[in-house]
Design an enzyme around this catalytic site. Sequence first.
Site, mmCIF file in Angstrom:
data_model
loop_
_atom_site.group_PDB
_atom_site.id
_atom_site.type_symbol
_atom_site.label_atom_id
_atom_site.label_comp_id
_atom_site.label_asym_id
_atom_site.label_seq_id
_atom_site.Cartn_x
_atom_site.Cartn_y
_atom_site.Cartn_z
ATOM 1 N N GLU A 62 0.826 -1.214 0.000
ATOM 2 C CA GLU A 62 0.000 0.000 0.000
ATOM 3 C C GLU A 62 0.860 1.264 0.000
ATOM 4 O O GLU A 62 0.550 2.245 -0.689
ATOM 5 C CB GLU A 62 -0.936 0.002 1.211
ATOM 6 C CG GLU A 62 -1.968 -1.111 1.221
ATOM 7 C CD GLU A 62 -2.896 -1.045 0.016
ATOM 8 O OE1 GLU A 62 -3.189 0.064 -0.465
ATOM 9 O OE2 GLU A 62 -3.305 -2.122 -0.465
ATOM 10 N N ASP A 98 3.590 -4.170 -5.884
ATOM 11 C CA ASP A 98 4.148 -5.462 -5.468
ATOM 12 C C ASP A 98 5.669 -5.440 -5.598
ATOM 13 O O ASP A 98 6.396 -5.894 -4.698
ATOM 14 C CB ASP A 98 3.580 -6.598 -6.330
ATOM 15 C CG ASP A 98 2.162 -6.986 -5.939
ATOM 16 O OD1 ASP A 98 1.702 -6.549 -4.862
ATOM 17 O OD2 ASP A 98 1.522 -7.717 -6.716
#
EC number: 3.4.24.84
Length: 424
Positions: A285, A366
């Site tokens: 995040e 990611d």
Amino acid sequence: MAIPYMETVVAFMIVMYVFETYLDMRQHSALKLPTLPKTLVGVISQEKFEKSRAYSLDKSHFHFVQEFVTILMDSAMLFFGILPWFWKMSGGFLPMVGLDPENEILHTLSFLAGVMIWSQITDLPFSLYSTFVIESRHGFNKQTIWMFIKDMLKGILLSVVLAPPIVATIIVIVQKGGPYLAIYLWAFMFILSLVMMTIYPVLIAPLFNKFTPLPDGDLREKIEKLASSLKFPLTKLFVVDGSTRSSHSNAYMYGFFKNKRIVLYDTLIQQCKNEDEIVAVIAHELGHWKLNHTTYSFIAVQILTLLQFGGYTLVRNSTDLFRSFGFDTQPVLIGLIIFQHTVIPLQHLVSFGLNLVSRAFEFQADAFAVKLGYAKDLRPALVKLQEENLSAMNTDPLYSAYHYSHPPLVERLGAIDGLEKKTD
């Protein structure tokens, strides 16, 4: 000869329904596959796969019914002139309560009140079935019927409080905007979005959920250390009681400038017993923040909003357009509704483009977490979230490319594995 705008819009709605139903059928076939994708064999348990498959198929069957009913109602509302009839009826109601039917703001609010009542009536059966049949059958729903009703009433009350000043302002801007109408409308919506992003987490979200500070301990220390290392201006770290309504899990962040907050669902903490896996999710995040994904998305939305209002100014005075939809007058709200229907083809293309960008952002976030050294924790965290949320394990490539804002788990794990091999 008048251009058949309304008939063209209805025809395109039906074409899009057929196309999306074709994609839904492809996805339904993928969901029926009895085996896991090769990448997930040995990663996802057979028991979780069977549960996920049953849950996804239930939702798919329900989706077919809901979309069929929706296209029938939407097409009928336009084709049979129900929209202009409803507008006239809402105006006729005003003298009955001593209000001026010539006042466009009052007429519009009366119309919206009727639409809200109609929407609640037509949506309620689907909401009840989804929540208390499908979600309950698969162990997700934690709501009682009373909690469901309270949430619905709170939502209606918020609409009653917030809608009138917003609608009134938009109408006044359109009536007095002149040649700079598009800019004025965009500026108002820009300010409104900032205000709503500010007050929602502070005043509105707490009406539905309880937010408590994450207790002191290893998890809090690790998240704060990570935020500090990235110079993320974390001011508050909350846990939200998502488990009171559903056992689905998530995490998100919000806030402006130097006032950022992170929210963890209590279900996420319950499901990820390894704290490092939760920190890996937060690292993902924070990757969105560090890579300016939120900023880019916000700017894109603002540009699209300005372009939409620019397009609206070009057609808002088209008498033929309004008459094609059965209107003798040209109310502001109706003009906006008609315009939204006429640009449906562009909206589908834009939505597809935004999904492509969103999926690219997910891969980048990611990769950011992997670069920070969280690969060994991010991988099992993504798997656990997929398992616990019973997300679809098999996905049709065309369906996911068109609908998904996040890449399928198989693609994300493959990308993480590829990054790890490069590092090695």
